[in-house]
Design a protein around this motif. Structure first.
Motif, PDB file in Angstrom:
ATOM      1  N   LYS A   1     -34.651 -63.244  53.834  1.00 17.51           N
ATOM      2  CA  LYS A   1     -35.681 -62.220  53.619  1.00 17.51           C
ATOM      3  C   LYS A   1     -36.976 -62.593  54.328  1.00 17.51           C
ATOM      4  O   LYS A   1     -37.661 -61.744  54.888  1.00 17.51           O
ATOM      5  CB  LYS A   1     -35.912 -62.029  52.112  1.00 17.51           C
ATOM      6  CG  LYS A   1     -34.734 -61.356  51.415  1.00 17.51           C
ATOM      7  CD  LYS A   1     -34.978 -61.195  49.934  1.00 17.51           C
ATOM      8  CE  LYS A   1     -33.805 -60.474  49.260  1.00 17.51           C
ATOM      9  NZ  LYS A   1     -33.993 -60.344  47.795  1.00 17.51           N
TER      10      LYS A   1
ATOM     11  N   LEU B   1     -43.945 -47.091  56.719  1.00 20.67           N
ATOM     12  CA  LEU B   1     -43.172 -47.938  55.818  1.00 20.67           C
ATOM     13  C   LEU B   1     -41.716 -47.485  55.748  1.00 20.67           C
ATOM     14  O   LEU B   1     -40.795 -48.306  55.746  1.00 20.67           O
ATOM     15  CB  LEU B   1     -43.790 -47.913  54.419  1.00 20.67           C
ATOM     16  CG  LEU B   1     -44.905 -48.913  54.118  1.00 20.67           C
ATOM     17  CD1 LEU B   1     -45.469 -48.649  52.729  1.00 20.67           C
ATOM     18  CD2 LEU B   1     -44.404 -50.351  54.224  1.00 20.67           C
ATOM     19  N   ASP B   2     -41.515 -46.165  55.684  1.00 23.28           N
ATOM     20  CA  ASP B   2     -40.146 -45.640  55.616  1.00 23.28           C
ATOM     21  C   ASP B   2     -39.349 -46.033  56.854  1.00 23.28           C
ATOM     22  O   ASP B   2     -38.163 -46.387  56.757  1.00 23.28           O
ATOM     23  CB  ASP B   2     -40.175 -44.122  55.461  1.00 23.28           C
ATOM     24  CG  ASP B   2     -40.607 -43.688  54.071  1.00 23.28           C
ATOM     25  OD1 ASP B   2     -40.362 -44.444  53.105  1.00 23.28           O
ATOM     26  OD2 ASP B   2     -41.191 -42.595  53.948  1.00 23.28           O
TER      27      ASP B   2
ATOM     28  N   SER C   1     -38.591 -49.779  56.687  1.00 20.71           N
ATOM     29  CA  SER C   1     -37.581 -50.000  55.649  1.00 20.71           C
ATOM     30  C   SER C   1     -36.197 -49.650  56.157  1.00 20.71           C
ATOM     31  O   SER C   1     -35.228 -50.385  55.939  1.00 20.71           O
ATOM     32  CB  SER C   1     -37.927 -49.158  54.410  1.00 20.71           C
ATOM     33  OG  SER C   1     -36.908 -49.241  53.448  1.00 20.71           O
ATOM     34  N   SER C   2     -36.109 -48.532  56.877  1.00 20.28           N
ATOM     35  CA  SER C   2     -34.824 -48.083  57.399  1.00 20.28           C
ATOM     36  C   SER C   2     -34.336 -48.967  58.541  1.00 20.28           C
ATOM     37  O   SER C   2     -33.177 -49.378  58.582  1.00 20.28           O
ATOM     38  CB  SER C   2     -34.946 -46.634  57.880  1.00 20.28           C
ATOM     39  OG  SER C   2     -33.762 -46.207  58.499  1.00 20.28           O
TER      40      SER C   2
ATOM     41  N   ASN D   1     -36.547 -61.715  57.856  1.00 17.57           N
ATOM     42  CA  ASN D   1     -36.665 -60.276  58.027  1.00 17.57           C
ATOM     43  C   ASN D   1     -38.125 -59.857  58.145  1.00 17.57           C
ATOM     44  O   ASN D   1     -38.495 -59.034  58.983  1.00 17.57           O
ATOM     45  CB  ASN D   1     -36.020 -59.568  56.823  1.00 17.57           C
ATOM     46  CG  ASN D   1     -34.943 -58.595  57.263  1.00 17.57           C
ATOM     47  OD1 ASN D   1     -34.639 -58.482  58.443  1.00 17.57           O
ATOM     48  ND2 ASN D   1     -34.369 -57.894  56.309  1.00 17.57           N
TER      49      ASN D   1
ATOM     50  N   ILE E   1     -34.506 -52.939  54.446  1.00  8.24           N
ATOM     51  CA  ILE E   1     -35.247 -53.635  53.400  1.00  8.24           C
ATOM     52  C   ILE E   1     -35.939 -52.609  52.512  1.00  8.24           C
ATOM     53  O   ILE E   1     -36.464 -51.599  53.009  1.00  8.24           O
ATOM     54  CB  ILE E   1     -36.270 -54.621  54.029  1.00  8.24           C
ATOM     55  CG1 ILE E   1     -36.938 -55.479  52.973  1.00  8.24           C
ATOM     56  CG2 ILE E   1     -37.301 -53.907  54.859  1.00  8.24           C
ATOM     57  CD1 ILE E   1     -37.748 -56.628  53.562  1.00  8.24           C
ATOM     58  N   ASN E   2     -35.903 -52.819  51.228  1.00 14.27           N
ATOM     59  CA  ASN E   2     -36.545 -51.916  50.281  1.00 14.27           C
ATOM     60  C   ASN E   2     -38.046 -51.851  50.560  1.00 14.27           C
ATOM     61  O   ASN E   2     -38.704 -52.881  50.682  1.00 14.27           O
ATOM     62  CB  ASN E   2     -36.284 -52.415  48.853  1.00 14.27           C
ATOM     63  CG  ASN E   2     -36.922 -51.517  47.818  1.00 14.27           C
ATOM     64  OD1 ASN E   2     -38.113 -51.604  47.567  1.00 14.27           O
ATOM     65  ND2 ASN E   2     -36.113 -50.664  47.204  1.00 14.27           N
ATOM     66  N   LYS E   3     -38.589 -50.627  50.665  1.00 16.46           N
ATOM     67  CA  LYS E   3     -39.989 -50.515  51.080  1.00 16.46           C
ATOM     68  C   LYS E   3     -40.962 -51.033  50.018  1.00 16.46           C
ATOM     69  O   LYS E   3     -42.069 -51.478  50.353  1.00 16.46           O
ATOM     70  CB  LYS E   3     -40.330 -49.074  51.465  1.00 16.46           C
ATOM     71  CG  LYS E   3     -40.412 -48.076  50.339  1.00 16.46           C
ATOM     72  CD  LYS E   3     -40.856 -46.720  50.894  1.00 16.46           C
ATOM     73  CE  LYS E   3     -40.991 -45.676  49.813  1.00 16.46           C
ATOM     74  NZ  LYS E   3     -41.429 -44.371  50.360  1.00 16.46           N
TER      75      LYS E   3
ATOM     76  N   TYR F   1     -40.304 -53.647  48.058  1.00 21.38           N
ATOM     77  CA  TYR F   1     -40.250 -55.091  48.282  1.00 21.38           C
ATOM     78  C   TYR F   1     -41.056 -55.455  49.527  1.00 21.38           C
ATOM     79  O   TYR F   1     -41.805 -56.433  49.545  1.00 21.38           O
ATOM     80  CB  TYR F   1     -38.795 -55.545  48.448  1.00 21.38           C
ATOM     81  CG  TYR F   1     -38.663 -56.991  48.855  1.00 21.38           C
ATOM     82  CD1 TYR F   1     -38.636 -58.002  47.910  1.00 21.38           C
ATOM     83  CD2 TYR F   1     -38.582 -57.333  50.215  1.00 21.38           C
ATOM     84  CE1 TYR F   1     -38.529 -59.330  48.298  1.00 21.38           C
ATOM     85  CE2 TYR F   1     -38.479 -58.662  50.604  1.00 21.38           C
ATOM     86  CZ  TYR F   1     -38.456 -59.654  49.643  1.00 21.38           C
ATOM     87  OH  TYR F   1     -38.357 -60.964  50.030  1.00 21.38           O
ATOM     88  N   LEU F   2     -40.925 -54.650  50.582  1.00 19.17           N
ATOM     89  CA  LEU F   2     -41.648 -54.881  51.821  1.00 19.17           C
ATOM     90  C   LEU F   2     -43.154 -54.850  51.583  1.00 19.17           C
ATOM     91  O   LEU F   2     -43.890 -55.726  52.045  1.00 19.17           O
ATOM     92  CB  LEU F   2     -41.243 -53.844  52.864  1.00 19.17           C
ATOM     93  CG  LEU F   2     -42.065 -53.788  54.160  1.00 19.17           C
ATOM     94  CD1 LEU F   2     -42.026 -55.124  54.882  1.00 19.17           C
ATOM     95  CD2 LEU F   2     -41.542 -52.671  55.065  1.00 19.17           C
ATOM     96  N   THR F   3     -43.615 -53.848  50.849  1.00 21.32           N
ATOM     97  CA  THR F   3     -45.045 -53.707  50.571  1.00 21.32           C
ATOM     98  C   THR F   3     -45.593 -54.946  49.881  1.00 21.32           C
ATOM     99  O   THR F   3     -46.644 -55.479  50.251  1.00 21.32           O
ATOM    100  CB  THR F   3     -45.295 -52.468  49.695  1.00 21.32           C
ATOM    101  OG1 THR F   3     -44.802 -51.305  50.372  1.00 21.32           O
ATOM    102  CG2 THR F   3     -46.769 -52.297  49.403  1.00 21.32           C
TER     103      THR F   3
END
Length: 289
Positions: free
Chosen positions: A183, A204-205, A208-209, A186, A213-215, A217-219
């Motif tokens: 992660k 972000l979308d 994420s795509s 990533n 990765i879940n946005k 979680y990314l945030t």
């Protein structure tokens, strides 16, 4: 400066009470006191309403800290970083008398620095894996207090900033939810993607795509790893490149905004001024004079 060696029933200690220059007190992060002790008997130290910030490290033994109505158990290698405006007390354990090295310091911007430390996950008490680095900083500051350098306060300031930098670095690792190596990799790839594709529209979308990765979680995790939210990092990257073009090209302000992924001239000017404090045209004029 008062260099005192104290032998008593409770502790053996060596401390320096330091008086910085008027300039250092008003403008710099400055030293107030530095020292070390070896407990001889169980005892408790209590303070409150001190215009000071305290760092200490447990070099041997164990004890506890009470700070903001919470108790922390301390062992060898544990570090403390607290705001002494708040009431605190610490005591050595009866069967494992501790030794400590401490630094009291202050500065006009220390409250904001401590708030930043806390917002990044920094805790009042944590276990360090870099004990040697803290010991080196402590030794350097202790030595500087006895120097005759005309820039002594500036050199002490430099070392105190090194201490704060080290604390900030370790604060990232105290509560960071990012522990899985893949992660982290990533997130590094996402940062590199932003660094090379900042001219394009990035959401972000989309990230994420593209990176699976879940946005949410990314945030959360991007900020934990790199110190800024994704959008703030993107803006910082775009503004940095805009500054380069403003200084070293003859492109119009509007064209520079487009080159940096901000196609609306008003939006570009607004974002640039919010970041730099002046409009793009003013920045160009200032640096090309």
């Amino acid at each position: 400066m008062d260099n005192s060696l104290f032998h008593g029933d409770l502790v053996t200690s060596k401390r320096i009470i330091y008086t910085p220059s008027k300039f250092a007190r008003s403008q710099l992060i400055h030293l107030q006191e530095i020292g070390e002790l070896q407990a001889q008997k169980p005892h408790i130290s209590q303070r409150e309403n001190l215009a000071s910030f305290l760092f200490f490290i447990v070099t041997s033994g164990s004890g506890s800290l009470i700070y903001r109505n919470k108790e922390y158990q301390l062992q060898t290698g544990d570090c403390i970083f607290i705001d002494c405006h708040k009431a605190y007390s610490h005591l050595t354990s009866a069967d494992d008398l501790w030794s400590l090295k401490w630094i009291h310091f202050y500065g006009p911007n220390m409250t904001a620095i401590y708030e930043k430390y806390a917002s990044r996950g920094g805790l009042p008490c944590f276990h360090t894996v870099r004990e040697h680095a803290y010991a080196n900083i402590y030794h350097d500051i202790f030595t500087l207090t006895d120097s005759n350098s005309t820039s002594r306060d500036m050199k002490i300031y430099e070392k105190l900033v090194s201490l704060l930098t080290l604390l900030m670095e370790e604060s990232h690792n105290q509560t960071s939810p990012v522990s899985d190596k893949n992660k982290k990799q990533n997130l590094q790839m996402i940062k590199e993607y932003i660094d090379t594709h900042y001219q394009n529209k990035i959401t972000l979308d989309q990230l994420s795509s593209n990176f699976f990765i879940n946005k949410f979680y990314l945030t959360r995790s991007f900020k934990d790893q790199f110190g800024l939210p994704v959008n703030s990092y993107l803006i910082q990257t775009r503004v940095t490149h805009a500054k380069q073009l403003l200084r070293f090209s003859d492109l119009s302000v509007e064209k520079i905004g487009q080159e940096c992924g901000m196609n609306d001239a008003n939006y570009f000017s607004r974002v640039f001024k919010k970041t730099e404090g002046i409009a793009p045209g003013e920045y160009r004029k200032m640096w090309k004079m």
